[in-house]
Design an enzyme around this catalytic site. Structure first.
Site: not given
Ligand code: IPE
Ligand code: IPE
Ligand code: MG
Length: 248
Positions: A15, A28, A32, A60, A126, A190
């Site tokens: 995350d 953004r 990614h 997710s 792995l 989680i």
């Molecule tokens: C995690 O990075 C990647 C995905 C959930 C697809 P985020 O895009 O959730 O990044 P933050 O948590 O908003 O910084």
């Molecule tokens: C969790 O991150 C899912 C992934 C890293 C793929 P999110 O950014 O989606 O989670 P929330 O929304 O902060 O809980």
């Molecule tokens: Mg996130």
């Protein structure tokens, strides 16, 4: 560095891509992209540190709720990453599997996933599991549906249902329970990752964003994991590892 007692199965909630991009004054999508690129660095470090199973939460079941342009970019990035990383995965003898509901992805992405699984199926260095359109609730719902069908067709009696039968219907059926889950990005939740599998998993929450998650932070988390006393509800001291680090 060699760890004496690394987690056999490490799960990571990757995350913080978007906040990393924001902190760098970048778009953004670049967060990614940097996040996807970072998977190779961390997967290789995990293998070198003795992790056998690495499971990464990449997308997710709730991530579809993001803006359309972000979801489109993420799907594009999944395809691009599969193309870019396949040779390296083969080189590193990494066996890959994807868990999650694939049918929602474009067919060309589904084909890439199948090709990646087929080409890496024989490897054992792995075991990399990538969760795409995965949710712990999805997994349990799916398993329940399939279990019910098995009962309906007479393959299974209700009184035969026990924990191992349920586990055998999950997408994670071929994985041991995660020993440790690391979540980057600073949040302590989680977010619907492996709900069943996490029953006795240890957790480590780190504040750095996923693209900035350095190998030494990973090492520190694994060493700290090794010092934890896991009791699994009992009294016996299981998995207590006082001397953990051998210098390289
Ligand atoms: C995690 O990075 C990647 C995905 C959930 C697809 P985020 O895009 O959730 O990044 P933050 O948590 O908003 O910084
Ligand atoms: C969790 O991150 C899912 C992934 C890293 C793929 P999110 O950014 O989606 O989670 P929330 O929304 O902060 O809980
Ligand atoms: Mg996130």
């Amino acid at each position: 560095m060699k760890l004496v007692n690394p987690p056999i199965h490490l799960a990571i909630i990757m995350d913080g891509n978007s906040r990393w991009a924001e902190s760098e004054g970048r778009h953004r999508d670049e967060g990614h992209r940097a996040g996807a690129k970072h998977v190779r660095t961390i997967a290789e470090a995990c293998a070198d540190l003795g992790v056998r199973y690495l499971s990464l939460f990449a997308f997710s079941t709730e991530n579809w709720d993001r803006p359309r342009d972000e979801v489109d970019f993420l799907i594009h990035l999944i395809g691009e990453t599969l193309d870019n990383e396949l040779d390296e995965l083969v080189e590193r003898e990494t066996k890959v599997q994807f868990i999650g509901e694939r049918s929602r992805f474009p067919s060309q992405i589904q084909r890439k996933m199948l090709a990646c699984e087929a080409r890496t199926a024989k490897f054992e260095k792995l075991f990399l599991t990538i969760a795409l359109n995965y949710g712990g609730r999805w997994d349990l719902t799916n398993a329940t549906r399939e279990l019910t069908q098995a009962v309906q067709h007479g393959y299974l009696q209700p009184d035969e249902i026990n924990e191992s039968v349920i586990a055998s219907y999950l997408a994670t059926r071929n994985l041991p329970s995660p020993d440790l889950c690391i979540r980057t990005g600073g949040d302590r939740r989680i977010s619907n990752f492996m709900l069943w599998d996490f029953a006795y998993t240890e957790f480590c929450f780190v504040d750095c964003f996923w693209p900035a998650f350095e190998i030494d932070v990973l090492q520190t988390a694994l060493v700290e994991y090794g010092h934890r006393q896991r009791r699994f509800g009992g009294r016996r001291e299981l998995n207590r590892n006082p001397s953990l680090v051998e210098s390289s």
